[in-house]
Write a protein that holds these residues in place. Sequence first.
Motif, short mmCIF file in Angstrom:
data_model
loop_
_atom_site.label_atom_id
_atom_site.label_comp_id
_atom_site.label_asym_id
_atom_site.label_seq_id
_atom_site.Cartn_x
_atom_site.Cartn_y
_atom_site.Cartn_z
N VAL B 8 126.84 2.23 101.64
CA VAL B 8 126.74 0.77 101.81
C VAL B 8 126.01 0.45 103.11
N HIS B 9 126.31 1.20 104.16
CA HIS B 9 125.65 1.02 105.46
C HIS B 9 124.13 1.18 105.32
N ALA B 10 123.72 2.25 104.64
CA ALA B 10 122.28 2.52 104.47
C ALA B 10 121.62 1.45 103.59
N THR B 11 122.34 1.05 102.54
CA THR B 11 121.78 0.03 101.62
C THR B 11 121.63 -1.31 102.33
N VAL B 12 122.67 -1.70 103.03
CA VAL B 12 122.63 -2.98 103.75
C VAL B 12 121.54 -2.95 104.83
N GLY B 13 121.40 -1.79 105.47
CA GLY B 13 120.34 -1.64 106.48
C GLY B 13 118.95 -1.80 105.86
N GLY B 14 118.75 -1.19 104.70
CA GLY B 14 117.47 -1.32 104.00
C GLY B 14 117.20 -2.76 103.60
N LEU B 15 118.24 -3.43 103.11
CA LEU B 15 118.09 -4.84 102.72
C LEU B 15 117.78 -5.72 103.93
N SER B 16 118.33 -5.36 105.08
CA SER B 16 118.07 -6.15 106.30
C SER B 16 116.58 -6.04 106.69
N ALA B 17 115.98 -4.87 106.48
CA ALA B 17 114.54 -4.71 106.77
C ALA B 17 113.74 -5.60 105.82
N LEU B 18 114.16 -5.65 104.56
CA LEU B 18 113.47 -6.50 103.58
C LEU B 18 113.62 -7.98 103.94
N ALA B 19 114.81 -8.36 104.38
CA ALA B 19 115.05 -9.76 104.76
C ALA B 19 114.17 -10.15 105.96
N ALA B 20 114.07 -9.24 106.93
CA ALA B 20 113.23 -9.51 108.10
C ALA B 20 111.76 -9.58 107.72
N LEU B 21 111.36 -8.74 106.76
CA LEU B 21 109.98 -8.79 106.25
C LEU B 21 109.73 -10.12 105.54
N TRP B 22 110.73 -10.59 104.81
CA TRP B 22 110.67 -11.89 104.14
C TRP B 22 110.42 -12.99 105.18
N VAL B 23 111.16 -12.97 106.28
CA VAL B 23 110.97 -13.95 107.36
C VAL B 23 109.54 -13.88 107.88
N THR B 24 109.06 -12.66 108.14
CA THR B 24 107.71 -12.48 108.71
C THR B 24 106.64 -13.06 107.78
N VAL B 25 106.75 -12.75 106.51
CA VAL B 25 105.74 -13.21 105.54
C VAL B 25 105.77 -14.74 105.42
N GLU B 26 106.98 -15.30 105.35
CA GLU B 26 107.10 -16.76 105.26
C GLU B 26 106.51 -17.42 106.51
N LEU B 27 106.74 -16.82 107.67
CA LEU B 27 106.23 -17.38 108.93
C LEU B 27 104.70 -17.35 108.97
N ASN B 29 102.87 -17.73 106.53
CA ASN B 29 102.38 -18.71 105.55
C ASN B 29 103.19 -20.00 105.65
N VAL B 30 103.48 -20.40 106.87
CA VAL B 30 104.39 -21.54 107.04
C VAL B 30 103.78 -22.83 106.46
N ARG B 31 104.61 -23.54 105.69
CA ARG B 31 104.24 -24.81 105.06
C ARG B 31 105.46 -25.72 105.17
N GLU B 32 105.25 -26.96 104.83
CA GLU B 32 106.39 -27.89 104.87
C GLU B 32 107.49 -27.46 103.92
N ASN B 33 107.09 -26.86 102.80
CA ASN B 33 108.10 -26.55 101.78
C ASN B 33 108.76 -25.17 101.95
N ASN B 34 108.44 -24.42 103.01
CA ASN B 34 109.14 -23.14 103.17
C ASN B 34 109.90 -23.02 104.50
N THR B 35 109.97 -24.10 105.26
CA THR B 35 110.68 -24.00 106.56
C THR B 35 112.18 -23.76 106.35
N GLU B 36 112.75 -24.37 105.30
CA GLU B 36 114.17 -24.14 105.04
C GLU B 36 114.40 -22.70 104.55
N ARG B 37 113.43 -22.20 103.81
CA ARG B 37 113.55 -20.82 103.32
C ARG B 37 113.48 -19.84 104.48
#
Lengths: 107, 151
Positions: B8-27, B29-37
């Motif tokens: 679970v530790h390894a899986t959650v850690g991997g998901l955290s990298a994906l979540a941070a990558l999600w933040v980076t990509v959204e940033l 491509n920042v638009r009015e409709n993705n600031t909440e995301r």
Amino acid sequence: MAEQRQSMDNYTRGFGYALIVAMIFNGVLTILKEKIEAVHDVLALVFWHHWIGHGVVVLAVFVILGFLFSKSSARQEDGGNLATWVIWAAVIGAGLIVMFFTVKILA
Amino acid sequence: MPVIQLLVHATVGGLSALAALWVTVELLNVRENNTERIKLAAMWTFGLIWAAYLIGGWFYVFHYGADKAVIKAGNWPWAHNYFMEVKEHLFFIVLLLATYLPIVVKRNNLLANKSARKLSVAVSAMIVVIALAMEGFGSIIAMGVKQGLLK
């Protein structure tokens, strides 16, 4: 989109400075803990396990300094510079740990 | 149960990298409709890194001792002496970055403030890199245990 370079809000700035200090402090504490047995033992004695103590102390530095810096009347720092400092602090903090254990294992 | 905890530790850690990558990509491509995301993704990053810390920390404090003895007696003692030592201390940097990320993205106008965007991208990108490094280190440590058991 009207965009401009703007000053950060107080908490972003304050906790940004605290982040810089805490990341470098983490590297320094790691080395101190490894080189000075008393530091390791005090952390283990007070917090039951040295690693728990290490985490508590580093997080406490971040939170306490973050609130202190946020409340202080420090000059308005441009966020661009803050990003550069945060990157350098992470590199230095991580570098201290990596270099210390690299030297230790090669010795 | 310690093995499940470690997975679970390894899986959650991997998901955290994906979540941070999600933040980076959204940033980027920042638009009015993705600031909440972006704020939502930053909170996921924060929550997942903390979960990885608490679950992994619990394993490290209560169960890792046995693994450590096996690794040190095996063919890959450096899996503990180097990779585990670095991992357990480097983790605090990613924990601090993940705690700071929601502060930056929630308290600044990312659409108008280029500096805040730059800072957020720097923080989230560093979380991706360090979290992935943690995954790699974890794999080496697990192989260290295997090497010890096979000896």
